[in-house]
Design a protein around this motif. Structure first.
Motif, PDB file in Angstrom:
ATOM      1  N   LEU A  85     -73.701 104.347  51.025  1.00 49.88           N
ATOM      2  CA  LEU A  85     -72.359 104.655  50.512  1.00 49.88           C
ATOM      3  C   LEU A  85     -71.298 103.831  51.241  1.00 49.88           C
ATOM      4  CD1 LEU A  85     -72.614 108.541  50.143  1.00 49.88           C
ATOM      5  CD2 LEU A  85     -72.655 106.833  48.313  1.00 49.88           C
ATOM      6  N   ALA A  86     -71.445 103.695  52.566  1.00 48.09           N
ATOM      7  CA  ALA A  86     -70.463 102.927  53.338  1.00 48.09           C
ATOM      8  C   ALA A  86     -70.494 101.449  52.951  1.00 48.09           C
ATOM      9  CB  ALA A  86     -70.733 103.097  54.831  1.00 48.09           C
ATOM     10  N   LEU A  91     -68.114  96.718  50.063  1.00 44.69           N
ATOM     11  CA  LEU A  91     -68.183  95.663  49.040  1.00 44.69           C
ATOM     12  C   LEU A  91     -67.150  95.883  47.944  1.00 44.69           C
ATOM     13  CD1 LEU A  91     -72.070  95.286  48.721  1.00 44.69           C
ATOM     14  CD2 LEU A  91     -70.462  93.611  49.683  1.00 44.69           C
ATOM     15  N   LEU A  92     -66.905  97.154  47.596  1.00 44.26           N
ATOM     16  CA  LEU A  92     -65.898  97.452  46.578  1.00 44.26           C
ATOM     17  C   LEU A  92     -64.505  97.063  47.067  1.00 44.26           C
ATOM     18  CD1 LEU A  92     -65.144  98.685  43.841  1.00 44.26           C
ATOM     19  CD2 LEU A  92     -65.007 100.917  44.989  1.00 44.26           C
ATOM     20  N   ASP A  93     -64.197  97.420  48.298  1.00 52.82           N
ATOM     21  CA  ASP A  93     -62.891  97.052  48.864  1.00 52.82           C
ATOM     22  C   ASP A  93     -62.739  95.535  48.923  1.00 52.82           C
ATOM     23  OD1 ASP A  93     -62.262  99.707  49.158  1.00 52.82           O
ATOM     24  OD2 ASP A  93     -62.778  99.792  51.299  1.00 52.82           O
ATOM     25  N   GLU A  94     -63.831  94.864  49.263  1.00 49.15           N
ATOM     26  CA  GLU A  94     -63.810  93.402  49.339  1.00 49.15           C
ATOM     27  C   GLU A  94     -63.544  92.789  47.962  1.00 49.15           C
ATOM     28  OE1 GLU A  94     -67.438  90.555  50.060  1.00 49.15           O
ATOM     29  OE2 GLU A  94     -66.824  91.408  52.003  1.00 49.15           O
ATOM     30  N   THR A 125     -65.834 106.492  45.174  1.00 49.08           N
ATOM     31  CA  THR A 125     -66.499 105.186  45.149  1.00 49.08           C
ATOM     32  C   THR A 125     -67.364 105.031  43.907  1.00 49.08           C
ATOM     33  OG1 THR A 125     -66.550 105.153  47.566  1.00 49.08           O
ATOM     34  CG2 THR A 125     -68.040 103.642  46.426  1.00 49.08           C
ATOM     35  N   ALA A 126     -68.191 106.003  43.610  1.00 47.56           N
ATOM     36  CA  ALA A 126     -69.099 105.904  42.468  1.00 47.56           C
ATOM     37  C   ALA A 126     -68.328 105.794  41.162  1.00 47.56           C
ATOM     38  CB  ALA A 126     -70.029 107.114  42.436  1.00 47.56           C
ATOM     39  N   ALA A 127     -67.263 106.603  41.013  1.00 49.07           N
ATOM     40  CA  ALA A 127     -66.476 106.572  39.779  1.00 49.07           C
ATOM     41  C   ALA A 127     -65.783 105.228  39.619  1.00 49.07           C
ATOM     42  CB  ALA A 127     -65.457 107.702  39.785  1.00 49.07           C
ATOM     43  N   ALA A 128     -65.279 104.667  40.733  1.00 47.69           N
ATOM     44  CA  ALA A 128     -64.611 103.368  40.671  1.00 47.69           C
ATOM     45  C   ALA A 128     -65.597 102.277  40.290  1.00 47.69           C
ATOM     46  CB  ALA A 128     -63.959 103.055  42.010  1.00 47.69           C
ATOM     47  N   ALA A 142     -64.614  88.077  43.865  1.00 53.68           N
ATOM     48  CA  ALA A 142     -64.663  89.498  43.521  1.00 53.68           C
ATOM     49  C   ALA A 142     -65.860  89.791  42.629  1.00 53.68           C
ATOM     50  CB  ALA A 142     -63.367  89.915  42.835  1.00 53.68           C
ATOM     51  N   ARG A 143     -66.146  88.871  41.681  1.00 46.41           N
ATOM     52  CA  ARG A 143     -67.292  89.063  40.790  1.00 46.41           C
ATOM     53  C   ARG A 143     -68.593  89.115  41.601  1.00 46.41           C
ATOM     54  NH1 ARG A 143     -67.312  87.958  35.562  1.00 46.41           N
ATOM     55  NH2 ARG A 143     -65.505  86.584  35.783  1.00 46.41           N
TER      56      ARG A 143
END
Length: 653
Positions: A85-86, A91-94, A125-128, A142-143
């Protein structure tokens, strides 16, 4: 490190136990078991205690178990289960940061609309991640970060079910995902066929030929394959059980997008269901608490849960508390993997010690199946006890070693021809002389010994003794620490008589509420029992019976006690108990002392303790029967009894 000298190579020994290791010390092991047995333990529990405690050079099962639990605790204290999860959050924030950086310089409305989309993402996180599944990324960085999330989830998902898969999937291509999906489909078909009871040997072989690269452990049968997969899947489930409900829900939502292909998670769910049906005995429900700072991913978490399960199994094996437990049950490879090579050596040495004790004939099975000390073990314990006693006697008297012949008799200086049944030693010089004289008349001149040549040493037959050792087995002997010295005394006296004075007849008599004659093994293994009564009257009755059975022997009666008589035997066989001692008990006991005196026996009493009533009574016995009273220390009890036996024997002969 391996060193070569010419044709020879030297290196560490890895093929089984060290062949140069010293042999196990059976003598000290037997002494430790003997101490515990004499202290009231059964031989089985005494052996178990030795194995738990270990020896001077070998750590015992308790120490190995402690280290196993310590290792288990370290794993739980060091790690937590937030790794996947962390990493997804990072990676999502990045990806979001790179996308915002690419949109910021663009002045058109589309860029602002995209920024609004990113601002409206749900906080979870999961929903995003799910919301961004169809997003058309402007930034290539980002891709790539977002694709890493999908690849990471797929890698972690596969690693949680197939150990080592994460490394194999570092650079995931579409064809790799298709191969995985096809392997999963074939695997589930194989498991379903096996679940239906079909013969799957050919199907398994075909499966391994096509998909063997996914299984580096190389299972040889479908059962081995199922065992490995079920153990891993159950570990993954236990890891999920160890998470909070929110973590589990978020992780499940994320895994639906693993590799960007929902069919993968569907195949995993089918695999788990098949494995649960095939291996319901696996632990699918337990959990563990992880409270450290080092995050573990889904695959690493499954490995940690497998490690905890391995440690739990080792703890059970080392505990040896289940029916039919044997030291051979301990998984040495697992033990070395968790605690190092030295722990494996200790476990092997303990197993070797147990095997050697049995192979040496020191432990045997009784008729009821229980474990007991063998006659050989009792002799060894007797040798040790007698050696200690003789050492104490000599240090007290300043004697040197002697070579008395014992009951076999003293040589007269003469010899006589051997006849069948003689046990005396050969008179070698006379035997050789006879052989030379007889052979001189033969033509070939060769000297040979014939039975007619043999002469034996003539001895004078020494008188024998009938010895009754009466030992108090009332609870006070246990309570006051006199139990083991009493048994060691009996061992020493028994060893002395059976090795030095073989014609003497020894009776071992125990007395508590009742008295009875026992053999050495029974006395050594006797457990302390809470019962009221010191029935010296009954013990002296049995001693008199023993003396009457040996009328040609000099009578010797020795009594070891720490209390005045509080019980006597009635004509109907019942034991009457009175405290303080009743006059009837004292009268009957004194009557037996008189009866023994009539047989020529004086009673020597070894008084343990300083109770005034006991002192007065044993002094009365000594005056009445011409015996004497000895008040030894516990350490000196054996020496006192053996010395008195030898003194009485010499005096009567």
């Amino acid at each position: 490190m391996t060193v070569e000298f010419g044709r020879w190579r030297y290196g560490p020994w890895h093929d089984g136990p060290d062949p140069l290791a010293p042999p196990v010390d059976l003598r000290s092991a037997l002494e430790a078991i003997g101490r515990d047995v004499m202290d009231g333990r059964s031989p089985r529990s005494a052996l178990d205690e030795l194995l738990r405690r270990g020896t001077g050079e070998v750590r015992g099962l308790d120490e190995l178990t402690r280290r196993v639990w310590q290792r288990r605790s370290e794993i739980q204290r060091r790690h937590n289960l937030d790794g996947t999860l962390a990493e997804v959050r990072r990676l999502l924030d990045e990806a979001l940061q790179a996308e915002r950086a690419a949109l910021f310089p663009d002045p058109d409305d589309e860029a602002r609309f995209r920024e609004a989309q990113l601002d409206a993402l749900p906080p979870g996180t999961a929903a995003a991640v799910r919301e961004l599944a169809d997003y058309d990324w402007r930034s290539e960085q980002a891709r790539e970060s977002y694709q890493k999330i999908r690849d990471l989830l797929g890698q972690e998902l596969m690693e949680s079910r197939f150990q080592g898969m994460k490394q194999a999937l570092q650079d995931v291509r579409p064809e790799d995902i298709e191969r995985i999906r096809r392997m999963m489909a074939d695997l589930n078909e194989l498991l379903l066929a096996h679940l239906r009871g079909e013969d799957t040997r050919e199907q398994f072989e075909a499966f391994m030929r096509e998909h063997g690269e996914f299984f580096p452990e190389n299972p040889r049968t479908v059962e081995e394959l199922i065992d490995a997969l079920a153990a891993r899947a159950a570990a993954a489930q236990r890891m999920l059980n160890s998470m909070s409900a929110e973590q589990r829900a978020e992780l499940a939502e994320l895994m639906a997008g693993a590799f960007g292909d929902p069919r993968v998670i569907e195949q995993i769910a089918t695999l788990d269901a098949n494995l649960r049906a095939l291996r319901p005995g696996e632990d699918w429900t337990s959990s563990a608490r992880f409270r450290g700072r080092d995050p573990l991913g889904l695959g690493e978490g499954a490995s940690a849960m497998q490690e905890l399960a391995e440690l739990d199994a080792l703890a059970e094996q080392l505990g040896q508390s289940y029916p039919g437990a044997r030291l051979e049950d301990i998984d040495i490879e697992s033990l070395q993997r968790q605690l190092g090579d030295e722990a494996g050596v200790d476990a092997r040495r303990l197993a070797e010690l147990e095997r050697e004790l049995r192979a040496a004939g020191l432990l045997e099975r009784a008729e009821d199946g229980s474990l007991r000390l063998s006659p050989k073990a009792l002799r060894r314990l007797g040798q040790t006890a007698l050696k200690d006693v003789i050492g104490a006697v000599r240090s007290r008297r300043g004697e040197r070693d002697t070579a008395n012949a014992g009951a076999a008799g003293e040589p007269t200086g003469a010899s006589r021809p051997w006849s069948f049944g003689d046990t005396e030693p050969w008179e070698v010089s006379r035997t050789l002389r006879n052989a030379v004289l007889r052979s001189s008349s033969t033509s070939d001149g060769k000297i040979s010994i014939d039975v007619v040549d043999v002469e034996v040493t003539e001895t004078e037959q020494r008188a024998r003794a009938a010895v009754a050792l009466c030992v108090d087995t009332s609870w006070s002997m246990v309570q006051d620490g006199r139990w083991v010295p009493m048994k060691r005394t009996a061992l020493a006296l028994h060893q002395l008589i059976t090795t030095r004075f073989r014609t003497d007849a020894l009776a071992l008599i125990t007395f508590g509420r009742h008295a009875r004659t026992v053999d050495l093994a029974e006395l050594v293994g006797l457990e302390g029992v809470w019962e009221q009564g010191t029935n010296l009257h009954h013990a002296l009755l049995l001693a008199g019976r023993h003396l009457r059975r040996n009328p040609d022997a000099a009578p010797v009666v020795l009594v070891v006690t720490d209390g005045e008589p509080t019980a006597h035997l009635e004509p109907d066989g019942t034991a009457e108990f009175h405290y303080p001692p009743a006059h009837s008990t004292l009268r009957k006991t004194i009557a037996e002392v008189d009866a023994l005196a009539g047989l020529g026996a004086s009673v020597t009493v070894f008084r343990l303790g300083d109770d005034p009533s006991l002192t007065a009574f044993v002094d009365l016995i000594a005056r009445r029967g011409g015996g004497r009273v000895v008040a030894p220390t516990l350490d000196g009890l054996g020496a006192a009894v053996v010395s008195d036996y030898l003194h009485t024997r010499r005096r009567s002969h």
